[in-house]
Design an enzyme around this catalytic site. Sequence first.
Site, PDB file in Angstrom:
ATOM      1  N   LYS A  22       0.939  -1.093   0.011  1.00 59.73           N
ATOM      2  CA  LYS A  22      -0.056   0.127   0.216  1.00 59.73           C
ATOM      3  C   LYS A  22       0.775   1.132   0.067  1.00 59.73           C
ATOM      4  CE  LYS A  22      -1.743   1.687   3.812  1.00 59.73           C
ATOM      5  NZ  LYS A  22      -1.704   3.425   3.863  1.00 59.73           N
ATOM      6  N   ASN A  23       1.965   1.161   0.737  1.00 55.25           N
ATOM      7  CA  ASN A  23       2.715   2.468   1.084  1.00 55.25           C
ATOM      8  C   ASN A  23       3.750   2.621  -0.134  1.00 55.25           C
ATOM      9  OD1 ASN A  23       1.486   3.039   3.551  1.00 55.25           O
ATOM     10  ND2 ASN A  23       2.936   2.070   4.749  1.00 55.25           N
ATOM     11  N   CYS A 116      -5.464   8.490   9.673  1.00 54.97           N
ATOM     12  CA  CYS A 116      -5.598   7.935  10.817  1.00 54.97           C
ATOM     13  C   CYS A 116      -5.301   8.858  12.009  1.00 54.97           C
ATOM     14  CB  CYS A 116      -4.590   6.588  11.216  1.00 54.97           C
ATOM     15  SG  CYS A 116      -5.334   5.065  10.170  1.00 54.97           S
ATOM     16  N   ASP A 304       4.741   0.718  11.908  1.00 56.36           N
ATOM     17  CA  ASP A 304       3.575   0.193  11.256  1.00 56.36           C
ATOM     18  C   ASP A 304       3.484  -1.287  11.929  1.00 56.36           C
ATOM     19  OD1 ASP A 304       2.692   2.452  10.300  1.00 56.36           O
ATOM     20  OD2 ASP A 304       3.003   1.745   8.067  1.00 56.36           O
TER      21      ASP A 304
END
Length: 418
Positions: A22-23, A116, A304
């Site tokens: 994703k990143n 977030c 993360d």
Amino acid sequence: MDKISILGQTQLNGRVKTSGAKNSSLPLLFATLLCNGRHIFTNVPNLQDILSTETLLAHLGSKAHRDGEKYIVETNMSDTHKAPYDLVRKMRASILCLGPLLARYGEAVVSLPGGCAIGTRPIDKHLEAMKALGAEIDIQEGYVIARTKKLKGARIVFDGVTVGGTENALMAAVLAEGETIIENAAKEPEIDDLANYLVKMGAKISGIGTSILTIQGVSKLTPAEHAVIPDRIEAGTLLIAGAITGGEVTVENCIPQHFESLIVKMREAGFKIDQEKTSVTVRPAKSWKGVDIQTMPYPGFATDLQAQYMALMCIANGPCIITENIFENRFMHVQELMRLNADITSRTQVAIVRGKPGVLKGAPVMATDLRASACLVLAGLAATGETTVSRIYHLDRGYERLEEKLMSLGGKIKRVKE
């Protein structure tokens, strides 16, 4: 709204594949704004954050779609250079359109980002980098307004490591006039992936993989094809899933070196872990000890993976200290773990986890952010009885079909409607 139900204490076993990162995918998709044409990617995960990016790209004149395993972005000249609040507020990574828009059009109007609630995460470093390249920056009514006649190469020295700031500076610099040197650049694999795609497009970048990036600006770029790297955070999460249930799990389609810091700590705790070039296997451990960690910029322990590691430490033999050095508000999962009977004392940046085998007991819990949601799923796998995790839209932002992958390993987990 969906929630996830888990019947715990079922051993996971088998093989499971990691999705694309994703990143890495998000900055790659924003990099398509740098030039017109057909950009082709593979290994792009199907996530809510990808869909949010598609919507923003569409607003900026691009069209994205899937064609089998290919993810195609058709970029066209845009009539607007504004990323509005309604499209940016859901995802902090939206700020990554700033550099490409400014470099290509000389103008960008971008809402201050959301995402977030794990910390303030200011974008000051992004803005200072744009200023160094010659942009005039103003903030009005919640929007960053950036303008320039032409970006000029410059020396950018970050006073702290910033992944997003490095990405924005890199994308802006490739079309700037002259040489740009970025010092104290982030060294995450996702930075390398972005740089490698920019090089395929015609950018001139040296120092990839180091803290000093040198960019020779070019007048134009052309679209290319690229395979997104595997998601190291998902791979680490799946590895912990096998470990926390006492099973033998092989995580495939990953690059173990990208999450070596986790593997080292798990081995220190007592797990046997075998590494291959594109896979990693954790073998059953009857018990494991608590091992301290501190989150650090890459190649240190990833912030993360901190929450997921904490779940594993909850049922270790003995205490450990977890220090969060990246974000000031990333222990929101602690209160939810305590609802599952975990013994944790936390302060702003330090948590003492008093691990005890079998301590976790199922209960309703609520996800507060992306990685906290994965942490609670992992804790539920190890807890006695049933655990339900609500607000899992956080999970869908960053994990592709996580519950299905865990089910394929034997997990008793399902998605249900609230």
